[in-house]
Design a protein around this motif. Sequence first.
Motif, short mmCIF file in Angstrom:
data_model
loop_
_atom_site.label_atom_id
_atom_site.label_comp_id
_atom_site.label_asym_id
_atom_site.label_seq_id
_atom_site.Cartn_x
_atom_site.Cartn_y
_atom_site.Cartn_z
N HIS A 35 -47.60 22.99 -14.53
CA HIS A 35 -48.47 21.78 -15.09
C HIS A 35 -48.11 20.59 -14.36
O HIS A 35 -46.83 20.26 -14.40
CB HIS A 35 -48.36 21.78 -16.73
N VAL A 36 -49.00 20.20 -13.68
CA VAL A 36 -48.89 18.59 -13.14
C VAL A 36 -49.51 17.75 -13.85
O VAL A 36 -50.84 17.57 -13.89
CB VAL A 36 -49.28 18.80 -11.43
N PRO A 37 -48.88 16.88 -14.60
CA PRO A 37 -49.51 15.52 -15.13
C PRO A 37 -50.33 15.08 -14.06
O PRO A 37 -49.80 14.68 -13.21
CB PRO A 37 -48.28 14.87 -16.00
N LEU A 38 -51.33 14.44 -14.58
CA LEU A 38 -52.37 13.77 -13.78
C LEU A 38 -51.54 12.49 -12.84
O LEU A 38 -51.44 12.19 -11.84
CB LEU A 38 -53.41 13.24 -14.40
N ALA A 39 -50.86 11.89 -14.09
CA ALA A 39 -50.17 10.39 -13.48
C ALA A 39 -49.20 10.88 -12.50
O ALA A 39 -48.51 10.06 -11.67
CB ALA A 39 -49.40 9.94 -14.87
N ALA A 40 -48.64 12.16 -12.34
CA ALA A 40 -47.33 12.38 -11.38
C ALA A 40 -48.08 13.15 -10.26
O ALA A 40 -47.25 13.63 -9.36
CB ALA A 40 -46.36 13.38 -12.05
N ALA A 41 -49.16 13.47 -9.97
CA ALA A 41 -49.83 14.15 -9.04
C ALA A 41 -49.94 13.44 -7.62
O ALA A 41 -50.84 13.34 -7.28
CB ALA A 41 -51.31 14.84 -9.46
N ASP A 42 -48.74 13.25 -7.23
CA ASP A 42 -48.76 12.84 -5.75
C ASP A 42 -48.47 13.77 -4.97
O ASP A 42 -48.42 14.72 -5.14
CB ASP A 42 -47.87 11.70 -5.70
N THR A 43 -48.60 13.33 -3.74
CA THR A 43 -48.50 14.37 -2.49
C THR A 43 -47.18 15.28 -2.59
O THR A 43 -46.96 16.60 -2.69
CB THR A 43 -48.49 13.80 -1.04
N ALA A 44 -45.91 14.47 -3.03
CA ALA A 44 -44.74 15.36 -2.90
C ALA A 44 -44.67 16.14 -4.12
O ALA A 44 -44.39 17.40 -4.03
CB ALA A 44 -43.54 14.31 -3.11
N TYR A 45 -44.93 15.93 -5.37
CA TYR A 45 -45.14 16.71 -6.61
C TYR A 45 -46.06 17.96 -6.43
O TYR A 45 -45.76 19.03 -6.88
CB TYR A 45 -45.58 15.79 -7.70
#
Length: 87
Positions: A35-45
């Motif tokens: 689960h990747v929270p939208l707010a944390a969905a950067d390239t590295a994550y």
Amino acid sequence: MLTAASAGVPQVIVPISMDRAEIAQLVADSGAGVHVPLAAADTAYLSAALTRALSDTTMRKSAESLRQEMLAAPSPSEVVKTLEELV
């Protein structure tokens, strides 16, 4: 989400609404995805989540287990038939 689950493959889920976030967390809690929270969905994550989903054998086994659970569940038509018999 259900298509990936029915195929037995790990998922990386970036939900965009609250109900999807709950489902994404359920999949992650089952071990069948990330689960990747939208707010944390950067390239590295996202890169780390994808790498994990593609390489984690435990996650792959969990995804296959989820698939087997789905296959064992009755179809909607079977549920309707059972319900009709009850009334």
